[in-house]
Design a protein around this motif. Structure first.
Motif, PDB file in Angstrom:
ATOM      1  N   GLN A 122       4.168  -8.673  -6.573  1.00 52.63           N
ATOM      2  CA  GLN A 122       3.124  -8.221  -7.500  1.00 52.63           C
ATOM      3  C   GLN A 122       3.696  -7.497  -8.715  1.00 52.63           C
ATOM      4  OE1 GLN A 122      -0.255  -6.278  -5.648  1.00 52.63           O
ATOM      5  NE2 GLN A 122      -1.217  -5.915  -7.614  1.00 52.63           N
ATOM      6  N   GLY A 130      -0.308   9.522 -11.328  1.00 56.33           N
ATOM      7  CA  GLY A 130       0.923   9.004 -10.785  1.00 56.33           C
ATOM      8  C   GLY A 130       1.098   9.479  -9.369  1.00 56.33           C
ATOM      9  N   PRO A 131       1.951   8.802  -8.591  1.00 56.31           N
ATOM     10  CA  PRO A 131       2.823   7.699  -8.994  1.00 56.31           C
ATOM     11  C   PRO A 131       2.190   6.306  -8.894  1.00 56.31           C
ATOM     12  CG  PRO A 131       3.283   8.319  -6.748  1.00 56.31           C
ATOM     13  CD  PRO A 131       2.225   9.266  -7.240  1.00 56.31           C
ATOM     14  N   LYS A 132       1.046   6.187  -8.207  1.00 57.85           N
ATOM     15  CA  LYS A 132       0.557   4.827  -7.942  1.00 57.85           C
ATOM     16  C   LYS A 132      -0.458   4.359  -8.974  1.00 57.85           C
ATOM     17  CE  LYS A 132      -1.232   1.941  -4.208  1.00 57.85           C
ATOM     18  NZ  LYS A 132      -1.528   1.828  -2.789  1.00 57.85           N
ATOM     19  N   GLN A 175       6.745  -6.807   0.945  1.00 59.73           N
ATOM     20  CA  GLN A 175       6.190  -8.153   0.903  1.00 59.73           C
ATOM     21  C   GLN A 175       5.119  -8.275  -0.184  1.00 59.73           C
ATOM     22  OE1 GLN A 175       4.120  -9.010   4.500  1.00 59.73           O
ATOM     23  NE2 GLN A 175       3.927 -11.171   4.015  1.00 59.73           N
ATOM     24  N   LEU A 176       4.446  -7.154  -0.472  1.00 60.66           N
ATOM     25  CA  LEU A 176       3.410  -7.160  -1.501  1.00 60.66           C
ATOM     26  C   LEU A 176       3.945  -6.678  -2.841  1.00 60.66           C
ATOM     27  CD1 LEU A 176       0.630  -5.504   0.695  1.00 60.66           C
ATOM     28  CD2 LEU A 176       0.766  -7.892   0.091  1.00 60.66           C
ATOM     29  N   ARG A 232       1.415  -2.981  -7.558  1.00 57.09           N
ATOM     30  CA  ARG A 232       0.652  -2.912  -8.802  1.00 57.09           C
ATOM     31  C   ARG A 232       1.203  -3.958  -9.766  1.00 57.09           C
ATOM     32  NH1 ARG A 232      -3.826  -0.376  -7.307  1.00 57.09           N
ATOM     33  NH2 ARG A 232      -3.692   1.869  -7.137  1.00 57.09           N
ATOM     34  N   TRP A 260       5.203   0.285  -5.621  1.00 62.74           N
ATOM     35  CA  TRP A 260       3.767   0.075  -5.425  1.00 62.74           C
ATOM     36  C   TRP A 260       3.336  -1.352  -5.704  1.00 62.74           C
ATOM     37  CZ3 TRP A 260       2.281   4.089  -2.877  1.00 62.74           C
ATOM     38  CH2 TRP A 260       2.922   5.311  -3.109  1.00 62.74           C
ATOM     39  N   LYS A 282       3.971  -2.147   1.160  1.00 64.58           N
ATOM     40  CA  LYS A 282       4.853  -3.133   1.799  1.00 64.58           C
ATOM     41  C   LYS A 282       5.634  -3.932   0.756  1.00 64.58           C
ATOM     42  CE  LYS A 282       3.324  -4.217   6.288  1.00 64.58           C
ATOM     43  NZ  LYS A 282       4.193  -4.975   7.054  1.00 64.58           N
ATOM     44  N   ARG A 289      11.619   9.138   4.057  1.00 64.58           N
ATOM     45  CA  ARG A 289      11.123   9.905   2.915  1.00 64.58           C
ATOM     46  C   ARG A 289      10.323  11.115   3.357  1.00 64.58           C
ATOM     47  NH1 ARG A 289      10.313   4.925   0.170  1.00 64.58           N
ATOM     48  NH2 ARG A 289       8.535   4.584   1.512  1.00 64.58           N
ATOM     49  N   GLY A 290       9.624  10.964   4.500  1.00 58.08           N
ATOM     50  CA  GLY A 290       8.788  12.056   4.988  1.00 58.08           C
ATOM     51  C   GLY A 290       9.602  13.320   5.204  1.00 58.08           C
ATOM     52  N   THR A 302      10.407   0.426  -0.582  1.00 59.41           N
ATOM     53  CA  THR A 302       9.111   0.557  -1.227  1.00 59.41           C
ATOM     54  C   THR A 302       8.171   1.462  -0.436  1.00 59.41           C
ATOM     55  OG1 THR A 302       8.359  -1.374  -0.036  1.00 59.41           O
ATOM     56  CG2 THR A 302       9.329  -1.742  -2.194  1.00 59.41           C
ATOM     57  N   CYS A 303       7.106   1.884  -1.091  1.00 65.22           N
ATOM     58  CA  CYS A 303       6.067   2.680  -0.417  1.00 65.22           C
ATOM     59  C   CYS A 303       5.026   1.739   0.176  1.00 65.22           C
ATOM     60  CB  CYS A 303       5.429   3.647  -1.395  1.00 65.22           C
ATOM     61  SG  CYS A 303       6.580   4.886  -2.009  1.00 65.22           S
ATOM     62  N   LYS A 329      14.291  11.362  -8.567  1.00 67.85           N
ATOM     63  CA  LYS A 329      13.196  11.090  -7.636  1.00 67.85           C
ATOM     64  C   LYS A 329      13.257   9.642  -7.151  1.00 67.85           C
ATOM     65  CE  LYS A 329       8.997  11.940  -5.800  1.00 67.85           C
ATOM     66  NZ  LYS A 329       8.896  10.711  -5.027  1.00 67.85           N
TER      67      LYS A 329
END
Lengths: 300, 399
Positions: free
Chosen positions: A123, A236-238, A118-119, A79, A77, A116, A200-201, A113-114, A191
């Protein structure tokens, strides 16, 4: 060879063998039996990581010289580290440093990652910290980074596209962060493997808990380190959600035991968590906490 | 002396071209440029005039363009010859390739009457709210466009290739910015009594013909388009002005498209009418908004206002319970809840998602990641949107 030479040689050999035996025994004795899990609390990230490796018998036992290591943190994430949605960057850096010092040829840090990559990579602080520690930080957002593997023991999935780096490495270290999760209730080590598969879907569309176990039958870590520097206990998770700062690290080689322990840190009975119970039943590890030998280390 | 001047000019052009593309390159996440990234666009009087005509009020963010006009009044088309990145690319490629086949002396290929015609039509269209048509021909927007997409690059290369055969044909036949600067230059010379009156190369009959036809066409298009009601799923970037103001203030420069780290912003085609041509929008299923708000920080015209959490709402996510696998099949999913950056989705006791409309900002992270195949089972609509503040006279934020 005359008698004198024979006696000389045999006595020297005997003495040598005796000394070697003594030395070896002493070493095994001083290390004591290795626990199933190590729980290290307090200290700096460096001290926590060092103490955990030491208690498990030293990192050299897991990371041979010249090996390729994949460290799989949770970088899902976008974050900040203080929000507890991703693995703590300092813990990642210390694990990378330890692997490099043990003589690893390559240490790869990556996550599908979930948000992007790049972010999330910048972060979360993990990209800079891991790179500074000497890791190769790779993105996992291109399909050609994955290879299809069959899951012979799978009940929900029969095959999956898994990161080539993960399949081909010598040493796989799972380094998730401890937090609650809206759908799977907790997100710990097993997980965390959702970040090494492409689709993941598909796991959600089949049967999430069973699918996590299915992936865990083919993706097996040499080591699991649960980062409980700070744990996200709601949203959670974000997140953003409630955080508790524990400054804790849990380490072990049994992926199910580590997850069961992590679930208890979050206040769950591990048997309530579908994928932990199913993984125990499938024989991937021990999900019964009472049967585990846990060494608890407190640092200043 | 002439040769010295030639090399000086070529050097200026190379530096300007480098600066333009460096600024464009640096217009990216995480944005370190403090507002200087869109310097060139603030200098563009054609973009500013188009926006002002469409908005029927001066768009003050373009005040540096007045400076450029004043200097053009005195010095002529120095911008075209020394600074314009497209002109520089043309001259440099001519110098590198073309002069091997043609003489060094540039034979400028131009048709002033055609250029004036284009400019008049573009300005008339802008007055009727279709400023996007002319702005698509702006040399700065075309230059930036070459960095944005493959079609944009092809357009740029095509113009360069044609200019090898007909040097600067663009600048003296089509370019609306060049046309505007040419008028300014001629006006300056006229007032300094060096030139006879300039009618843009048009006869009175041609001028009246273009004006009549232009007004009729623009008015007809306006009538046909009506209010230009946007569709329920036309999602604008966070901080975008209310729809009609957005369409007039947006200068279609491409800065927001360039900076967007999610690459979610796309220039609209004709689906939202001719007045919405090339205005940025996004479709979450392709790429959601990452809520970085950089588009509002780079927008030179204020069409997208600087914004932050709590000040905007792009739209609202709605769940199609017939298609959601948690609702329809009882599957354990909740990916939408997992991805929601603002915690607007909650699960009920049976692990089915619910959206809290007041909390949802409409970024579309849920729509993008919904595992249902084809169209998502959770979709963002414009419903409940909250746009940027109105375009103010005092809110000039150039440079």
């Amino acid at each position: 060879m005359n008698r004198r030479d024979f006696l000389k040689l045999s006595s020297v050999s005997l003495a040598g063998a005796f000394l070697m035996g003594l030395f070896g025994r002493r070493k095994a004795w001083s290390a004591g039996p290795v626990p199933d899990l190590v729980e290290v609390t307090g200290g700096t990230p460096r001290e926590r990581v060092a103490a955990a490796f030491k208690a498990l018998g030293g990192i050299k036992k897991f990371v041979p010289t010249g090996s390729t290591v994949v460290v799989k943190p949770n970088i899902a994430w976008a974050r900040n580290p203080e929000q507890g949605a991703d693995t703590d960057p300092q813990i990642v850096a210390e694990v990378v440093t330890a692997c490099r010092q043990a003589g690893a040829k390559r240490v790869v840090v990556m996550d599908h990652t979930c948000d992007k990559a790049q972010l999330t990579y910048p972060q979360s602080g993990i990209e800079a910290a891991a790179r500074a520690a000497g890791a190769e930080v790779l993105h996992a957002d291109q399909k050609d980074a994955y290879r299809e593997v069959a899951i012979p023991k799978g009940k929900a999935l029969t095959s999956a596209l898994v990161l080539k780096e993960v399949l081909d490495c010598d040493v796989l270290i799972n380094l998730p962060v401890v937090k609650v999760h809206g759908s799977s209730r907790v997100t710990l080590g097993m997980k965390n493997w959702m970040g090494v598969v492409w689709d993941r879907g598909a796991l959600h569309r089949s049967d999430l808990h069973q699918a996590i176990v299915d992936i865990s039958t083919v993706v097996k870590p040499r080591l699991v380190l649960l980062d409980a520097t700070r744990i996200l206990t709601s949203r959670g998770p974000k997140g953003p959600g409630d955080l508790t700062v524990l400054n804790q690290l849990v380490a072990g080689t049994d992926p199910v035991a580590a997850d069961a322990y992590g679930a208890r840190i979050l206040g769950f009975n591990p048997q309530e968590i579908g994928h932990i119970r199913l993984a125990g039943e499938a024989g991937l590890g021990k999900s019964n906490l009472d049967a585990l030998k846990v060494q608890k280390i407190k640092l200043g | 002396m002439k040769a010295k001047r030639f090399w000086l000019r070529l050097l200026c052009q190379a530096v300007s071209l480098g600066l333009f593309f460096w600024l464009a390159w640096a217009t990216r996440y995480p944005l370190r440029l403090k507002g200087w990234g869109s310097l060139y666009f603030h200098l563009d009087p054609f973009l500013g005039l188009g926006a002002s005509l469409a908005a029927l009020r001066p768009v003050l963010q373009f005040w540096p363009a007045l400076l450029l006009l004043a200097l053009t009044f005195i010095w002529g088309r120095f911008f075209c010859w020394y600074l314009c990145p497209m002109g520089a690319a043309m001259d440099l490629s001519y110098w590198l390739l073309g002069r091997r086949f043609w003489p060094l002396k540039l034979r400028v290929a131009g048709r002033p009457a055609v250029q004036t015609g284009f400019l008049l039509v573009f300005l008339l269209l802008a007055l009727f709210g279709f400023s996007g048509v002319g702005q698509r021909f702006d040399p700065l927007a075309i230059s930036l466009g070459a960095m944005l997409s493959r079609p944009g690059l092809l357009v740029g290369l095509l113009i360069l290739i044609i200019s090898l055969v007909f040097p600067r044909f663009w600048c003296f036949t089509i370019c609306p910015l060049g046309g505007l600067l040419e008028w300014t230059r001629r006006l300056g010379r006229r007032l300094r009594r060096r030139d006879p009156a300039f009618a843009g190369g048009l006869t009175r009959r041609q001028f009246l013909g273009i004006m009549t036809a232009g007004v009729a066409a623009a008015a007809g298009l306006r009538l046909k388009e009506g209010g230009g009601q946007p569709g329920p799923r036309l999602l604008r970037p966070p901080g975008a002005l209310p729809e009609s103001e957005l369409r007039s203030a947006c200068v279609r420069c491409g800065e927001c498209l360039k900076v967007c780290p999610a690459k979610c912003l796309k220039p609209a085609g004709l689906e939202s009418g001719l007045s919405g041509l090339a205005v940025p929008h996004f479709t979450p299923r392709e790429a959601p908004c990452e809520l970085c708000f950089l588009c509002g920080r780079v927008c030179p015209s204020g069409a997208i206002q600087p914004t932050d959490h709590g000040q905007f709402k792009i739209g609202t996510a709605r769940i199609d319970r017939n298609r959601c696998i948690a609702w329809a099949e009882g599957k354990l999913c909740l990916i939408c809840m997992e991805y929601c950056p603002v915690a607007a989705i909650d699960a009920d006791g049976r692990m089915r998602p619910h959206v809290t409309p007041d909390t949802c900002v409409g970024c579309g992270a849920c729509e993008k990641n919904c595992p249902v195949s084809g169209a998502a089972a959770i979709v963002v609509f414009r419903e409940g949107e909250r746009r940027g503040r109105r375009l103010g006279f005092s809110r000039g934020r150039p440079g």
